[in-house]
Motif scaffolding. Structure first.
Motif, PDB file in Angstrom:
ATOM      1  N   THR A  25       0.832  -1.212   0.000  1.00  0.00           N
ATOM      2  CA  THR A  25       0.000   0.000   0.000  1.00  0.00           C
ATOM      3  C   THR A  25       0.859   1.250   0.000  1.00  0.00           C
ATOM      4  O   THR A  25       0.594   2.199  -0.748  1.00  0.00           O
ATOM      5  CB  THR A  25      -0.933   0.000   1.229  1.00  0.00           C
ATOM      6  N   LEU A  26       1.893   1.273   0.825  1.00  0.00           N
ATOM      7  CA  LEU A  26       2.781   2.441   0.875  1.00  0.00           C
ATOM      8  C   LEU A  26       3.547   2.624  -0.424  1.00  0.00           C
ATOM      9  O   LEU A  26       3.814   3.762  -0.833  1.00  0.00           O
ATOM     10  CB  LEU A  26       3.739   2.324   2.056  1.00  0.00           C
ATOM     11  N   LEU A  27       3.900   1.525  -1.090  1.00  0.00           N
ATOM     12  CA  LEU A  27       4.586   1.638  -2.375  1.00  0.00           C
ATOM     13  C   LEU A  27       3.648   2.090  -3.498  1.00  0.00           C
ATOM     14  O   LEU A  27       4.104   2.582  -4.536  1.00  0.00           O
ATOM     15  CB  LEU A  27       5.236   0.307  -2.750  1.00  0.00           C
ATOM     16  N   LEU A  28       2.343   1.938  -3.309  1.00  0.00           N
ATOM     17  CA  LEU A  28       1.380   2.409  -4.320  1.00  0.00           C
ATOM     18  C   LEU A  28       1.133   3.910  -4.237  1.00  0.00           C
ATOM     19  O   LEU A  28       0.708   4.527  -5.211  1.00  0.00           O
ATOM     20  CB  LEU A  28       0.041   1.691  -4.150  1.00  0.00           C
ATOM     21  N   ALA A  47      -1.610  -6.864  -8.814  1.00  0.00           N
ATOM     22  CA  ALA A  47      -1.045  -6.996 -10.161  1.00  0.00           C
ATOM     23  C   ALA A  47      -1.829  -6.196 -11.205  1.00  0.00           C
ATOM     24  O   ALA A  47      -1.229  -5.426 -11.974  1.00  0.00           O
ATOM     25  CB  ALA A  47      -0.944  -8.472 -10.545  1.00  0.00           C
ATOM     26  N   PRO A  48      -3.162  -6.315 -11.269  1.00  0.00           N
ATOM     27  CA  PRO A  48      -3.895  -5.481 -12.241  1.00  0.00           C
ATOM     28  C   PRO A  48      -3.812  -3.992 -11.919  1.00  0.00           C
ATOM     29  O   PRO A  48      -3.813  -3.159 -12.820  1.00  0.00           O
ATOM     30  CB  PRO A  48      -5.343  -5.957 -12.122  1.00  0.00           C
ATOM     31  N   LEU A  49      -3.711  -3.658 -10.642  1.00  0.00           N
ATOM     32  CA  LEU A  49      -3.591  -2.261 -10.246  1.00  0.00           C
ATOM     33  C   LEU A  49      -2.266  -1.678 -10.745  1.00  0.00           C
ATOM     34  O   LEU A  49      -2.221  -0.544 -11.231  1.00  0.00           O
ATOM     35  CB  LEU A  49      -3.681  -2.149  -8.717  1.00  0.00           C
ATOM     36  N   LEU A  50      -1.198  -2.454 -10.663  1.00  0.00           N
ATOM     37  CA  LEU A  50       0.104  -1.989 -11.163  1.00  0.00           C
ATOM     38  C   LEU A  50       0.071  -1.802 -12.674  1.00  0.00           C
ATOM     39  O   LEU A  50       0.733  -0.908 -13.204  1.00  0.00           O
ATOM     40  CB  LEU A  50       1.209  -2.972 -10.778  1.00  0.00           C
ATOM     41  N   ARG A  51      -0.691  -2.618 -13.384  1.00  0.00           N
ATOM     42  CA  ARG A  51      -0.791  -2.469 -14.845  1.00  0.00           C
ATOM     43  C   ARG A  51      -1.524  -1.193 -15.232  1.00  0.00           C
ATOM     44  O   ARG A  51      -1.326  -0.666 -16.318  1.00  0.00           O
ATOM     45  CB  ARG A  51      -1.490  -3.676 -15.456  1.00  0.00           C
ATOM     46  N   SER A  53      -1.162   1.670 -13.749  1.00  0.00           N
ATOM     47  CA  SER A  53      -0.330   2.830 -13.449  1.00  0.00           C
ATOM     48  C   SER A  53       0.473   3.259 -14.677  1.00  0.00           C
ATOM     49  O   SER A  53       0.964   2.436 -15.440  1.00  0.00           O
ATOM     50  CB  SER A  53       0.625   2.502 -12.302  1.00  0.00           C
ATOM     51  N   CYS A  54       0.609   4.577 -14.841  1.00  0.00           N
ATOM     52  CA  CYS A  54       1.459   5.089 -15.920  1.00  0.00           C
ATOM     53  C   CYS A  54       2.824   5.506 -15.376  1.00  0.00           C
ATOM     54  O   CYS A  54       3.635   6.060 -16.089  1.00  0.00           O
ATOM     55  CB  CYS A  54       0.761   6.230 -16.656  1.00  0.00           C
ATOM     56  N   SER A  55       3.073   5.215 -14.097  1.00  0.00           N
ATOM     57  CA  SER A  55       4.384   5.472 -13.491  1.00  0.00           C
ATOM     58  C   SER A  55       5.267   4.237 -13.663  1.00  0.00           C
ATOM     59  O   SER A  55       4.812   3.183 -14.095  1.00  0.00           O
ATOM     60  CB  SER A  55       4.233   5.746 -11.992  1.00  0.00           C
ATOM     61  N   ASP A  56       6.515   4.394 -13.278  1.00  0.00           N
ATOM     62  CA  ASP A  56       7.451   3.268 -13.300  1.00  0.00           C
ATOM     63  C   ASP A  56       7.142   2.361 -12.106  1.00  0.00           C
ATOM     64  O   ASP A  56       7.207   2.788 -10.951  1.00  0.00           O
ATOM     65  CB  ASP A  56       8.884   3.788 -13.238  1.00  0.00           C
ATOM     66  N   THR A  57       6.806   1.113 -12.377  1.00  0.00           N
ATOM     67  CA  THR A  57       6.414   0.180 -11.313  1.00  0.00           C
ATOM     68  C   THR A  57       7.460  -0.902 -11.065  1.00  0.00           C
ATOM     69  O   THR A  57       7.156  -1.934 -10.471  1.00  0.00           O
ATOM     70  CB  THR A  57       5.072  -0.487 -11.660  1.00  0.00           C
ATOM     71  N   VAL A  58       8.702  -0.667 -11.495  1.00  0.00           N
ATOM     72  CA  VAL A  58       9.754  -1.677 -11.346  1.00  0.00           C
ATOM     73  C   VAL A  58       9.979  -2.012  -9.874  1.00  0.00           C
ATOM     74  O   VAL A  58      10.087  -3.186  -9.508  1.00  0.00           O
ATOM     75  CB  VAL A  58      11.069  -1.202 -12.013  1.00  0.00           C
ATOM     76  N   VAL A  59      10.023  -1.007  -9.015  1.00  0.00           N
ATOM     77  CA  VAL A  59      10.242  -1.251  -7.580  1.00  0.00           C
ATOM     78  C   VAL A  59       9.088  -2.058  -7.002  1.00  0.00           C
ATOM     79  O   VAL A  59       9.295  -3.023  -6.257  1.00  0.00           O
ATOM     80  CB  VAL A  59      10.417   0.089  -6.825  1.00  0.00           C
ATOM     81  N   ASN A  60       7.870  -1.673  -7.373  1.00  0.00           N
ATOM     82  CA  ASN A  60       6.693  -2.395  -6.883  1.00  0.00           C
ATOM     83  C   ASN A  60       6.720  -3.865  -7.315  1.00  0.00           C
ATOM     84  O   ASN A  60       6.427  -4.756  -6.520  1.00  0.00           O
ATOM     85  CB  ASN A  60       5.410  -1.746  -7.402  1.00  0.00           C
ATOM     86  N   GLU A  61       7.070  -4.102  -8.582  1.00  0.00           N
ATOM     87  CA  GLU A  61       7.102  -5.469  -9.086  1.00  0.00           C
ATOM     88  C   GLU A  61       8.227  -6.264  -8.451  1.00  0.00           C
ATOM     89  O   GLU A  61       8.075  -7.458  -8.180  1.00  0.00           O
ATOM     90  CB  GLU A  61       7.216  -5.462 -10.606  1.00  0.00           C
ATOM     91  N   LEU A  62       9.354  -5.621  -8.181  1.00  0.00           N
ATOM     92  CA  LEU A  62      10.459  -6.299  -7.513  1.00  0.00           C
ATOM     93  C   LEU A  62      10.082  -6.675  -6.079  1.00  0.00           C
ATOM     94  O   LEU A  62      10.338  -7.794  -5.628  1.00  0.00           O
ATOM     95  CB  LEU A  62      11.706  -5.412  -7.523  1.00  0.00           C
ATOM     96  N   VAL A  63       9.449  -5.741  -5.373  1.00  0.00           N
ATOM     97  CA  VAL A  63       8.993  -6.029  -4.005  1.00  0.00           C
ATOM     98  C   VAL A  63       7.931  -7.122  -4.026  1.00  0.00           C
ATOM     99  O   VAL A  63       7.939  -8.024  -3.178  1.00  0.00           O
ATOM    100  CB  VAL A  63       8.467  -4.743  -3.316  1.00  0.00           C
ATOM    101  N   LEU A  64       7.029  -7.066  -4.996  1.00  0.00           N
ATOM    102  CA  LEU A  64       6.008  -8.101  -5.134  1.00  0.00           C
ATOM    103  C   LEU A  64       6.653  -9.468  -5.330  1.00  0.00           C
ATOM    104  O   LEU A  64       6.246 -10.452  -4.704  1.00  0.00           O
ATOM    105  CB  LEU A  64       5.072  -7.777  -6.299  1.00  0.00           C
TER     106      LEU A  64
END
Length: 173
Positions: A25-28, A47-51, A53-64
């Protein structure tokens, strides 16, 4: 089982699951969502929420990936370890009927565990560009609805009265 162990088995997963949810949540919070903000899912999944986003989600995906793998791997390995011990204990039984009954029960439970963890791995750890969006939805239904619904069936179909009632229902039709 001691009360202290019961409390630990309740509190530790609760604390860890809340810590994982809070981390995601904090990373979002810093992400931007510019285009469509309609989530094509039946619940607000990460996962669908990250898709969206128009921001860079590399950190979020790595943490996931890192947190998710640990959250999945540790309990799954404990479950498999306990099943190995159960199988070893059952194999020491002298009665063939007792072995059959134990393996029958363990088999159905293991099938639900594999359904739950298998779909979870497929949804969260397969790259999103290799599969269509509906696979996420199907997988999410499998591990949030179908797997928990199987437990009452597993336990009730072990009961002779339930088996008899089911046979009567099927034969009548």
């Amino acid at each position: 089982m001691e009360p202290r162990l019961c409390i630990l088995l309740t509190v530790i997963p609760w604390v860890l699951s809340n810590a994982v949810a809070l981390t995601h949540t904090l990373l979002l919070l810093p992400l931007l969502f510019c285009d469509s903000n309609a989530l094509p899912h039946f619940f607000c999944d990460l996962a669908p929420l990250l898709r969206l986003s128009c921001s860079d989600t590399v950190v979020n995906e790595l943490v996931l990936l890192v947190v998710g793998l640990s959250v999945i791997t540790f309990p799954f390995s404990l479950i498999l370890f306990s099943y190995v011990r159960i199988v070893r204990a059952v194999l020491r039984l002298a009665c063939t009927e007792g072995k059959w009954k134990a393996f029958s029960t363990c088999g159905s439970h293991l099938a639900v565990v594999l359904l739950f963890y298998g779909t979870m791995v497929g949804v969260y750890f397969c790259p999103s560009f290799t599969h269509p969006d509906d696979r996420d939805q199907i997988g999410a239904v499998l591990f949030t609805v179908v797997a928990p619904m199987m437990n009452p069936f597993i336990y009730s179909l072990r009961n002779k009265d339930m088996k008899g009632a089911l046979r009567k229902l099927i034969c009548r039709k």
